[in-house]
Write an enzyme that holds these catalytic residues in place. Structure first.
Site, PDB file in Angstrom:
ATOM      1  N   HIS A  51       0.826  -1.213   0.000  1.00  0.00           N
ATOM      2  CA  HIS A  51       0.000   0.000   0.000  1.00  0.00           C
ATOM      3  C   HIS A  51       0.856   1.256   0.000  1.00  0.00           C
ATOM      4  O   HIS A  51       2.091   1.204   0.110  1.00  0.00           O
ATOM      5  CB  HIS A  51      -0.963  -0.005   1.192  1.00  0.00           C
ATOM      6  CG  HIS A  51      -0.292  -0.005   2.538  1.00  0.00           C
ATOM      7  ND1 HIS A  51       0.304   1.104   3.077  1.00  0.00           N
ATOM      8  CD2 HIS A  51      -0.151  -0.997   3.465  1.00  0.00           C
ATOM      9  CE1 HIS A  51       0.789   0.811   4.279  1.00  0.00           C
ATOM     10  NE2 HIS A  51       0.531  -0.460   4.537  1.00  0.00           N
ATOM     11  N   CYS A  74       3.097  -4.687   6.690  1.00  0.00           N
ATOM     12  CA  CYS A  74       2.774  -4.534   5.276  1.00  0.00           C
ATOM     13  C   CYS A  74       3.969  -3.962   4.510  1.00  0.00           C
ATOM     14  O   CYS A  74       4.961  -3.544   5.100  1.00  0.00           O
ATOM     15  CB  CYS A  74       1.555  -3.641   5.093  1.00  0.00           C
ATOM     16  SG  CYS A  74       0.010  -4.385   5.691  1.00  0.00           S
TER      17      CYS A  74
END
Length: 323
Positions: free
Chosen positions: A202, A218
């Site tokens: 992301h 992440c």
């Protein structure tokens, strides 16, 4: 070692070299044609002359779209906050492709880079990334998986562990953080299928942290990079996440290249600059080969510049031996 330019003549020469190097870059400085058969070397390093009030190392890293730690490792001794005016920085844009299939997305955690191989394009795009922090709850795991979903303007649902960690810092996170400027996932999110879909690639709403261990597990990209990757990939795209601090290649012209990155720390007491690098069987055979200068390879493993270095015992005859 970083060298400071002390002569106006040399400054002019190096400035010209920097301009020439940059003019040789492709239209997108992080996209390169795949190398010929038998080669793993892509990209070309550039050089940056620090100007007065030239900004921090993070600002320079962002300008050239490289990671902060990659730039720091390529220029040991440079002040990360106020690089000395007139200093010439090496911009580490050259790399050896990871020794895995050139398909989909390949992420090498140790070098804090993401490689994307657009299908049918004969190109590779290299992105600097941020990964999980040094904590059992926030480590980014190795895996082979696929993209399961992708969403623009995503909401963020922090896990219980993340909310507890923020709570310990006096921050009460809501159960769901809506899309917008306060969302740490930025404007685009790509969900991975493994581990129940808890890991994503992301964007970010911060101006720092790319090329560092900053996330809750992440993979984080700069805003423009995630927008480009988001538009290019589809659900089902293969994602291979590895952790390889040392890469090697025997090039068609006879060069024997190694690229050494600082290994990821496993505890707070670890020093990535001195952590042992364990060689697998193939890398041990490469080092022990008579064509490799073992002392030069040992030096590369100590320096850990994150850039390809020639460790051939007998350099091939060529007018230019630079990498």
């Amino acid at each position: 070692m970083m060298k400071t330019v002390r002569s106006s003549h040399w400054l002019a020469t190096l400035t010209l070299a920097a301009v020439v190097a940059l003019s040789a870059l492709p239209a997108r400085a992080n996209t390169w044609p795949l190398p010929p058969t038998g080669s793993r070397l892509v990209g070309e390093n550039a050089y940056h002359v620090v100007e007065n009030d030239g900004g921090s190392l993070e600002a320079i890293a962002k300008k050239y779209n490289v990671g902060f730690l990659a730039l720091l490792q390529a220029n040991p001794g440079v002040d990360p906050y106020v690089p000395r005016a007139g200093s010439v920085l090496t911009i580490p844009l050259q790399t050896l492709l990871p020794d895995v299939p050139r398909e989909g997305i390949v992420i090498n955690l140790a070098e804090l880079r993401l490689y994307y191989y657009p299908p049918g394009s004969n190109q590779v795009t290299v992105y600097p990334i941020g990964i999980g922090q040094l904590d059992s709850d926030t480590l980014t795991p190795t895996m082979v998986t696929t993209i399961s979903d992708k969403r623009a303007n995503p909401t963020w649902t922090p896990t219980a562990n993340i909310r507890a960690r923020y709570k310990a810092k006096g921050i009460d996170l809501p159960a769901v953080v809506p899309a917008g400027p306060d969302n740490p996932m930025g404007h685009h999110a790509i969900r991975l299928a493994a581990y129940g879909g808890v890991y994503l690639i992301h964007g970010t709403n911060a101006d720092f942290g790319i090329g560092m261990r900053v996330s809750s597990g992440c993979i984080r990209l700069r805003d423009g990079d995630i927008a480009a990757l988001f538009s290019a990939v589809k659900p089902g795209t293969k994602v291979n996440i590895i952790n390889t601090p040392i890469k090697a290649s025997v090039e068609p012209d006879g060069r024997r290249l190694v690229e050494v990155h600082q290994p990821l720390s496993k505890t707070l007491e670890d020093d990535p600059k001195t952590l042992p690098i364990v060689l697998n069987a193939a890398m041990t055979a490469f080092k022990d080969d008579a064509a490799t200068d073992a002392a030069t390879m040992e030096h590369a493993m100590e320096v850990r510049s994150g850039m390809p270095a020639d460790v051939a015992a007998h350099h091939p005859e060529s007018p230019d031996q630079t990498i």
